[in-house]
Design a protein around this motif. Structure first.
Motif: not given
Length: 359
Positions: A206, A208, A240, A257-261, A264
């Motif tokens: 995963s 980003g 992401h 926001q990304m870390c709460h996907e 993540p």
């Protein structure tokens, strides 16, 4: 073009402008006051006094609000035939707003061009927000009469105009699709592919990709390389794409926001050095650490990385090498040759910001 001396600055400025007109360096209309004052490295009050003197002596038309002064005396045909031996650098950002690595590259290019008896002059005209910048560009190009231009972080409208007018130039970056201009840049697609492949080899599934909200072709190329690496991976990999608005607050919001996907990211690819600094400080404020809680690779380099612990894994390119390639490209452009795309492969420096996932 010589610069005015400090003695009798107003009179010396007037003489410099007269010489620019005699030599054909400026034609038909005088450049705007802000641009001309910056080129001559004088204040606008001094420039206005010199221009008033040139109006009185019949060199220039009387200035009117919102209109550029007409040149009333012409260069001799012999002088006008002489090329300026000047290169213009067109940028949407002021010189002081450019990253240190780009300033270093410009300095190298100035020195290399000076050895070939060329000067490099920097311009930041207010044209980059215009959808139809053609008339403003024509005024600028016609008034300056450069042998060639460098287009830095130029948008599609600016590139397309230069291509259509067949103005000798090179893009310092990547040309837009369908715009046939010579260009020089880092191979961002290969760089993005390598960065994503590296993180996947370290077990990250995963990832980003942090990118500013701007339409630069290098960013699209890097994203394409990352997407190609993910598409070629064995097994599922989540990518992401994190678009941020250019401020520390925007980067922090995107990270939150990304870390709460639902899934993540465990690793991030940054495209700007400021993103790296914001990421490190944001993680520290949440009692998180690199690389223990998040691996990090930066596609660009900044001198401040040398002071960070752990060291940031990043890509870097010798700026003198880029400048040398740019000067060669310019020489080819001025000869009507070398109208291709030149891509340079950066060096990768593996720091301590990447670790195997789960280790």
């Amino acid at each position: 073009m010589k610069l005015p001396q400090r003695r009798s600055l107003t009179a010396e400025t007037a003489e410099v402008i007269r010489e620019m007109i005699r030599s054909g360096e400026i034609k038909q209309k005088l450049p705007g006051e802000r641009d001309l004052a910056a080129r001559l490295q004088i204040g606008r009050d001094t420039l206005r006094t010199a221009l008033a003197e040139l109006e009185k002596t019949g060199w220039l038309s009387v200035g009117e609000h919102g209109k550029r002064r007409q040149i009333l005396k012409k260069a001799s045909s012999k002088q006008a035939e002489h090329r300026s031996r000047r290169v213009g650098f067109l940028s949407p950002k002021r010189l002081e707003d450019l990253p240190p690595t780009m300033l270093l590259e410009i300095d190298h290019m100035r020195e290399m061009l000076a050895r070939k008896e060329f000067s490099l002059e920097f311009h930041t005209p207010a044209i980059f927000s215009l959808k139809r910048p053609g008339s403003r560009l024509k005024e600028l190009v016609d008034s300056l009469q450069y042998d060639a231009w460098i287009l830095y972080q130029s948008n599609e409208h600016v590139q397309a105009w230069f291509a259509k007018q067949k103005i000798p130039c090179m893009v310092r970056g990547l040309a837009y699709p369908g715009v046939k201009l010579p260009s020089l840049d880092v191979d961002w697609q290969a760089t993005g592919f390598h960065a994503a492949s590296l993180l996947m080899r370290y077990g990250h599934r995963s990832i980003g990709y942090m990118v500013p909200d701007t339409q630069l072709q290098g960013l699209f190329a890097a994203q394409k390389g990352i997407e190609n690496a993910v598409a070629n991976a064995s097994g599922d990999v989540t990518l992401h794409t994190i678009v941020e608005q250019g401020t520390a607050e925007a980067v922090a919001t995107s990270l939150h926001q990304m870390c709460h996907e639902p899934i993540p990211p465990t690793a991030i690819i940054a495209t700007r050095s400021r993103q790296v600094l914001t990421l490190i400080s944001w993680m520290a404020s949440h009692q998180l650490r690199i690389p223990q809680n998040m691996s990090l690779v930066s596609l660009t380099y900044d001198n401040v990385f040398d002071a960070l612990v752990p060291g940031i894994s990043h890509y870097t390119m010798d700026r003198a090498t880029i400048a040398r390639g740019g000067v060669r490209k310019l020489e080819s452009v001025m000869k009507g040759q070398g109208l291709d795309e030149k891509l340079l492969i950066p060096d990768f420096v593996l720091g301590g910001s990447v670790k195997k996932y789960g280790a």
